[in-house]
Design an enzyme around this catalytic site. Structure first.
Site, PDB file in Angstrom:
ATOM      1  N   ASP A 126       0.825  -1.208   0.000  1.00  0.00           N
ATOM      2  CA  ASP A 126       0.000   0.000   0.000  1.00  0.00           C
ATOM      3  C   ASP A 126       0.856   1.254   0.000  1.00  0.00           C
ATOM      4  O   ASP A 126       0.438   2.294  -0.527  1.00  0.00           O
ATOM      5  CB  ASP A 126      -0.935  -0.005   1.208  1.00  0.00           C
ATOM      6  CG  ASP A 126      -2.132  -0.929   1.005  1.00  0.00           C
ATOM      7  OD1 ASP A 126      -2.245  -1.516  -0.080  1.00  0.00           O
ATOM      8  OD2 ASP A 126      -2.949  -1.057   1.937  1.00  0.00           O
ATOM      9  N   CYS A 168       2.082  -8.097   5.851  1.00  0.00           N
ATOM     10  CA  CYS A 168       1.679  -6.708   5.603  1.00  0.00           C
ATOM     11  C   CYS A 168       0.183  -6.502   5.351  1.00  0.00           C
ATOM     12  O   CYS A 168      -0.628  -7.382   5.551  1.00  0.00           O
ATOM     13  CB  CYS A 168       2.532  -6.134   4.482  1.00  0.00           C
ATOM     14  SG  CYS A 168       4.174  -5.674   5.091  1.00  0.00           S
ATOM     15  N   ASP A 169      -0.146  -5.304   4.858  1.00  0.00           N
ATOM     16  CA  ASP A 169      -1.488  -4.742   4.932  1.00  0.00           C
ATOM     17  C   ASP A 169      -2.591  -5.612   4.344  1.00  0.00           C
ATOM     18  O   ASP A 169      -3.695  -5.647   4.879  1.00  0.00           O
ATOM     19  CB  ASP A 169      -1.518  -3.386   4.213  1.00  0.00           C
ATOM     20  CG  ASP A 169      -0.751  -2.315   4.944  1.00  0.00           C
ATOM     21  OD1 ASP A 169       0.118  -2.672   5.758  1.00  0.00           O
ATOM     22  OD2 ASP A 169      -0.993  -1.127   4.699  1.00  0.00           O
ATOM     23  N   LYS A 170      -2.352  -6.253   3.230  1.00  0.00           N
ATOM     24  CA  LYS A 170      -3.390  -7.068   2.608  1.00  0.00           C
ATOM     25  C   LYS A 170      -3.056  -8.558   2.638  1.00  0.00           C
ATOM     26  O   LYS A 170      -3.927  -9.403   2.750  1.00  0.00           O
ATOM     27  CB  LYS A 170      -3.630  -6.621   1.152  1.00  0.00           C
ATOM     28  CG  LYS A 170      -4.091  -5.184   1.035  1.00  0.00           C
ATOM     29  CD  LYS A 170      -5.339  -4.927   1.848  1.00  0.00           C
ATOM     30  CE  LYS A 170      -5.720  -3.466   1.881  1.00  0.00           C
ATOM     31  NZ  LYS A 170      -4.727  -2.595   2.496  1.00  0.00           N
ATOM     32  N   CYS A 239       6.293  -2.057   8.278  1.00  0.00           N
ATOM     33  CA  CYS A 239       6.725  -0.715   8.668  1.00  0.00           C
ATOM     34  C   CYS A 239       6.794  -0.557  10.187  1.00  0.00           C
ATOM     35  O   CYS A 239       6.194  -1.317  10.943  1.00  0.00           O
ATOM     36  CB  CYS A 239       5.792   0.324   8.072  1.00  0.00           C
ATOM     37  SG  CYS A 239       5.888   0.411   6.267  1.00  0.00           S
ATOM     38  N   GLU A 517      -6.965   3.849  -0.237  1.00  0.00           N
ATOM     39  CA  GLU A 517      -6.392   4.603   0.871  1.00  0.00           C
ATOM     40  C   GLU A 517      -5.975   5.972   0.362  1.00  0.00           C
ATOM     41  O   GLU A 517      -5.464   6.084  -0.759  1.00  0.00           O
ATOM     42  CB  GLU A 517      -5.147   3.903   1.423  1.00  0.00           C
ATOM     43  CG  GLU A 517      -5.431   2.779   2.368  1.00  0.00           C
ATOM     44  CD  GLU A 517      -4.157   2.258   3.030  1.00  0.00           C
ATOM     45  OE1 GLU A 517      -4.282   1.325   3.828  1.00  0.00           O
ATOM     46  OE2 GLU A 517      -3.064   2.773   2.739  1.00  0.00           O
ATOM     47  N   SER A 543      -4.766   4.933   5.570  1.00  0.00           N
ATOM     48  CA  SER A 543      -3.684   4.085   6.045  1.00  0.00           C
ATOM     49  C   SER A 543      -3.715   4.056   7.566  1.00  0.00           C
ATOM     50  O   SER A 543      -4.156   5.006   8.214  1.00  0.00           O
ATOM     51  CB  SER A 543      -2.341   4.649   5.570  1.00  0.00           C
ATOM     52  OG  SER A 543      -1.270   4.092   6.289  1.00  0.00           O
TER      53      SER A 543
END
Length: 656
Positions: A126, A168-170, A239, A517, A543
């Site tokens: 992302d 991570c995000d997805k 992150c 996002e 985010s």
């Protein structure tokens, strides 16, 4: 392209003659025999028998071909040389090193007389796609990846269990959704950890604002180039802030799907690899106990995850992912009212980026005790259901009991003090200490004439200087309406958005832009001193590292007929966020110089027509359009943006 790099057609067509001269057509094949019986030849499906041949062909010892099969799924991306240098890059650091976890777990399974298989479905970033058309595929990817992972799981029909490794995000929510469907088979989630902070520089959240800060002459080109180079201080891991990636790791552990104190481990380090080894043992233990994923994932486990999410002050994107995991497990999806109740009851206990006040990094949260340390406090407060079982094979009660007395707890806290001079109790606070320090609950769900079906704001992310003495944020200002994120960010960078404005970013929901996002908008506003007193309303999402007075997930979205799609430039909009009562309102209260009540605003919105410039993003892929239609039929944003097969089939039948 320079002359030195021009590639001729000859170089494309011709190869060394030795390549053709070395071709052979037969090989001896593996030594030994398949461990088959006459009964197997008569009764087993041909696929099972051919699978043995393929396993031998790949080099597995023939005498061990009947070892129990276990699948390791990961989101690994890129291609590393043995020394770790890149041959081909991954999409992000989060999946760059997870192949090392796969190898560690596989070695342990093999040593314990099991047969590991490995498959992967890599994931996007992302951060890389912010402000680009790549973001139009981001959330939709999650559902598709979960489907691919489930298909991979079912395509190893003799599997005895599954390990999922993701970061991570997805990719991590998709992995949780896939594992959640395992039912009576065991599954274990291994979170892929976090990257470290640079010794001198900026974290990966702040560094994403260098464009906006440079445009406003706040930083030099040289500074932007230097901090941008070093922000990902280590090559692997999610992150450094408590965004969607880190929050997903925390939630996976809180659900009981991961081993205690595995979320947020520093990628590439021995303590991180150790989690993969012990997770392999946990997977085999679950199989020995005849314990399935359905014994771990229950309604009570889902609520525990929501409680831990609130205590951490996690990303608002988990409001989409937790219901999706619950749905995949065949459980009740938590509603907005469930989230409201939890966030009013549970105190925030973690001081981490981006919520503050001191903004510790995720690896520091890990060293302070991570999820089990937070659970100790929550258990003492009676906020957890400790009767649920976890992938350890025991009840949740056993995990904080172990943690409280463990040498590991003492060592990591001491390590934090030695390395960074940070007292662990400053990072993860007791409820009393958190209250005294002003740590407030994080997520609030504003209502009003512009948000008839709901919205969300991370109230702790509002600049403290904008909060009144009664701990209430109040803002009334003129609307600046943008139908694309690009138009909004251009206006911000050019300085045409100023203090007091209300940026209304629409056509960003599922139907408009795949529920993109808009972090580059919110981060730019925070980074520019003239824009800190700017509020944002959007039918898109944020985010997990976003900060500011940002209200997202506004439903219905503009393209679904929501009143947010009727706002005009210059309309007066009022926001009130009570951080004590965790209640908020978002209302149209004026036209031009005229001011009126929220009720009158609702009447006027009802009488208005939709804006004529509403349109999906011109680059919206057909894949995402299909996704949006399916999730609209499945409960929409507040249902987790899932594919509810029964609901979809029933609507198709009703339309025939």
């Amino acid at each position: 392209m320079s002359a030195e790099t021009v590639i001729s057609v000859t170089r494309v067509l011709e190869s060394e003659s030795s390549a053709a001269e070395s071709v052979v057509t037969h090989a001896r094949g593996p030594e030994g025999q398949l461990p088959i019986t006459a009964e197997m030849l008569i009764s087993e499906p041909s696929g099972n028998l051919f699978g043995l041949s393929q396993n031998a062909g790949m080099g597995w010892e023939p005498s061990r071909l009947l070892d129990p099969e276990f699948l390791i799924l990961s989101t690994h991306g890129g291609l590393r040389a043995q020394d770790g240098t890149p041959i081909a890059l991954g999409f992000h650091t989060g999946h760059w090193e997870v192949g090392l976890l796969v190898a560690e777990a596989a070695r342990e399974l093999r040593g314990l007389r099991a047969m590991p298989f490995a498959g992967a479905c890599t994931d996007p970033c992302d951060g890389r796609t912010q402000g680009t058309t790549g973001m139009l595929d981001s959330l939709a990817y999650r559902n598709d990846a979960a489907m691919v992972m489930r298909r991979l799981m079912r395509s190893l029909p003799n599997r005895k269990g599954v390990m999922g490794i993701a970061t991570c995000d997805k990719g991590l929510p998709a992995m949780m959704m896939a594992l959640a469907s395992s039912g009576a088979l065991p599954s274990v989630l291994v979170p892929g950890g976090v990257t470290l902070l640079p010794e001198n520089g900026e974290d990966a959240g702040k560094v994403q604002t260098i464009g906006a800060r440079f445009a406003q002459k706040q930083i030099t080109l040289e500074y932007a180039a230097e901090v941008g180079c070093r922000t990902c201080a280590t090559p692997g891991g999610g992150c450094q802030f408590l965004g969607t990636a880190a929050t997903s790791q925390v939630v996976g552990e809180a659900l009981g799907m991961s081993l205690p104190h595995s979320a947020l481990a520093p990628s590439g380090q021995p303590i991180w690899l150790d989690a993969a080894t012990r997770s392999a043992r946990a997977l085999l233990r679950m199989a020995q106990l005849r314990m399935g994923t359905h014994n771990v994932l229950t309604d009570a486990a889902v609520r525990n995850a929501m409680v831990v999410h609130a205590a951490f002050g996690g990303s608002t994107n988990l409001l989409l992912h937790v219901p999706a995991v619950a749905h995949a497990a065949g459980l009740r999806r938590p509603s907005v009212s469930d989230w409201v109740a939890v966030n009013r009851e549970v105190p925030r206990l973690v001081d981490a980026l981006p919520n503050g006040p001191q903004n510790f990094a995720t690896v520091q949260v890990f060293l302070a005790g991570g999820v089990p340390e937070v659970m100790l406090h929550l258990r003492r407060a009676g906020l957890l259901d400790c009767s649920v079982r976890t992938v350890t094979g025991e009840t949740l009660d056993e995990n904080p009991d172990w943690w409280e007395q463990s040498e590991r707890r003492r060592v990591v806290k001491q390590r934090l003090l030695v390395l960074d001079g940070v007292d662990a109790d400053e990072v993860i606070l007791s409820p009393g200490r958190a209250k005294a320090r002003g740590l407030a609950a994080t997520v609030c769900f504003p209502v009003g004439n512009l948000t008839p079906e709901g919205s969300v704001i991370k109230s702790t992310a509002i600049d403290p200087s904008l909060i009144d003495d009664d701990n209430v944020y109040r803002h009334t200002g003129p609307a600046r309406v943008f139908t694309t994120e690009g138009a909004a960010i251009a206006a911000i960078k050019s300085g045409s958005v100023g203090a007091g404005d209300v940026v209304v970013s629409i056509c960003g929901g599922p139907l408009g832009a795949g529920m993109q996002e808009i972090y580059q908008v919110t981060s730019a506003l925070k980074s520019l001193a003239s824009c800190r007193n700017v509020a944002v309303l959007t039918d898109a999402r944020f985010s997990g590292v976003s900060t500011g007075a940002c209200v997202g997930h506004i439903s219905p979205e503009a393209l679904a007929g929501g009143p947010i799609g009727k706002v005009r430039d210059g309309d007066t909009i009022s926001l009130t966020i009570d951080r004590n009562a965790m209640h908020g309102t978002v209302d149209l209260v004026g036209e031009g110089e005229e001011r009126f009540s929220a009720d009158e605003g609702a009447r006027r919105l009802a009488a208005r027509s939709m804006r004529e410039d509403l349109a999906p993003h011109p680059a919206l892929p057909d894949d995402t359009r299909l996704w949006a239609a399916l999730v609209q039929a499945s409960g929409g944003v507040w249902g987790g943006c899932v594919y509810d097969t029964d609901a979809i089939v029933n609507k198709l039948r009703a339309s025939q």
